[in-house]
Design an enzyme around this catalytic site. Structure first.
Site, PDB file in Angstrom:
ATOM      1  CB  ILE A  32      49.854   0.778 -62.111  1.00 37.78           C
ATOM      2  CG1 ILE A  32      49.491  -0.652 -61.699  1.00 37.78           C
ATOM      3  CG2 ILE A  32      51.090   1.272 -61.369  1.00 37.78           C
ATOM      4  CD1 ILE A  32      49.124  -0.815 -60.265  1.00 37.78           C
ATOM      5  N   GLY A  81      54.085  -1.154 -52.517  1.00 38.03           N
ATOM      6  CA  GLY A  81      53.289  -0.262 -53.350  1.00 38.03           C
ATOM      7  C   GLY A  81      52.784  -1.014 -54.563  1.00 38.03           C
ATOM      8  CD  GLU A  82      55.262  -3.054 -57.978  1.00 37.27           C
ATOM      9  OE1 GLU A  82      54.641  -4.119 -58.179  1.00 37.27           O
ATOM     10  OE2 GLU A  82      56.502  -2.966 -58.101  1.00 37.27           O
ATOM     11  N   GLY A  83      50.031  -1.192 -55.760  1.00 39.07           N
ATOM     12  CA  GLY A  83      48.711  -1.781 -55.597  1.00 39.07           C
ATOM     13  C   GLY A  83      48.777  -3.229 -55.149  1.00 39.07           C
TER      14      GLY A  83
END
Length: 338
Positions: A71, A305-307
């Site tokens: 991240i 988001g954030e992966g």
């Protein structure tokens, strides 16, 4: 492996000698798939995923043991224009949450056995407001690309990149409009959930950035420099490193795909080692995936988001590879093929 670039011009050349999937391994994986105890194509896209993964890992019976989630966090000067429902200090606060294991991405990484790391990039020094100046200098972009490049563990066998940065959907929208054409309204969504008035302002901000930096529109790395963010550049650096190392990548949502789009614009084969983990609820993400030629694995209405979407898709790929490599063939199982 140290980053093989110190300028943006050198970064543009990193794909020139990039290896591709091993065609002989791909053929062997297809041959194995045809002998597994199941009807042809009974596992659908899982079969194609496993064969794709095998080609990049150099064996027709691969396994996934060391996934990595990285991240990157950065702050955006354009956030001062009121383009987000959250204030810029949330970026640093969320970094602390990541480090303490309290975010969604921490849970998903743990669930699928992924090693996770967080890299905060100069949070006390936001990028410039791209409506008034280029977001970054060349040195700043190169530094962010290098952070991403160095964040990839060469021993990993599957990479997910994620991000945190208040205002970064605005930056991503501007990048995508600059690369693929169109105006702010074609690529700009609600991001963190802004209301109609804020969305109109966000579109106006994107259009102002496109107008100011019109001379950069034909050069992907200049688009990244003028309209991007440090965390977006870092994701691009990490995805590029994975391509050089032959490490498969699962792409996350809208912002991650803006970084990937920069690489795709540099080289049409730059994302051959990547699949799209999901299509997010951010309006233009589906259009981005079509532009870069990726069909999403999941469609769950995610927009965090954030992966997170890509991390969830790790499970899909693990399942695909486990079936491909662990199933018996008809001959091994003594089952009539028919």
């Amino acid at each position: 492996m140290s980053a093989p670039f110190s300028t943006l011009a050198e970064f543009e050349k990193v794909f020139a000698d990039a290896k591709s999937a091993d065609p002989e391994v791909v053929l062997a994986a297809r041959a194995r798939n045809a002998q597994l105890t199941k009807p042809p194509q009974a596992l659908g896209r899982l079969e194609d995923l496993a064969i794709w993964y095998a080609g990049w890992r150099g064996t027709d019976r691969p396994s996934i043991h060391a996934p990595q989630v990285v991240i990157f966090a950065g702050n955006h000067g354009v956030a001062a224009q009121g383009v987000s429902a959250f204030p810029p200090e949330v970026t640093a606060q969320m970094v602390i949450n990541f480090e303490h294991g309290g975010a969604a991405i921490n849970q998903l990484s743990k669930a699928f056995g992924a090693k996770m790391a967080v890299h905060a990039l100069s949070l006390d020094t936001p990028t410039a407001d791209f409506t008034t100046a280029p977001a970054m200098s060349e040195a700043e972009v190169v530094e962010a690309l290098t952070v991403g490049w160095n964040a990839v563990d060469p021993a990993t066998d599957l990479l997910v990149t994620g991000e945190m940065g208040i205002g970064n959907t605005t930056s991503a929208s501007a990048i995508l409009a600059a690369i693929f054409g169109g105006q702010g309204e074609d690529w700009t969504g609600r991001g963190t959930g802004v209301d109609d008035k804020a969305l109109a302002a966000k579109i106006s901000v994107v259009n102002a950035g496109l107008a100011l930096h019109s001379s950069a529109l034909g050069a992907p790395v200049e688009v990244l420099r003028c309209l991007g963010g440090r965390e977006i550049a870092a994701m691009a650096g990490a995805i590029a490193r994975a391509r050089i190392e032959g490490i498969p990548v699962i792409l996350d949502g809208f912002i991650c795909c803006s970084a990937a789009a920069v690489l795709h614009a540099l080289n049409a084969n730059a994302l051959d080692h990547a699949v799209a983990g999901h299509v997010s609820a951010e309006g233009a993400h589906g259009a981005v995936l079509k532009k870069i030629g990726k069909e999403p694995l999941l469609d769950l209405g995610l927009r965090l988001g954030e992966g997170s979407g890509a991390a969830l898709a790790i499970g899909v790929l693990i399942g695909a590879v486990a079936c491909h490599s662990g199933m018996s063939t008809f001959a091994e199982a003594g089952v009539s093929k028919g």
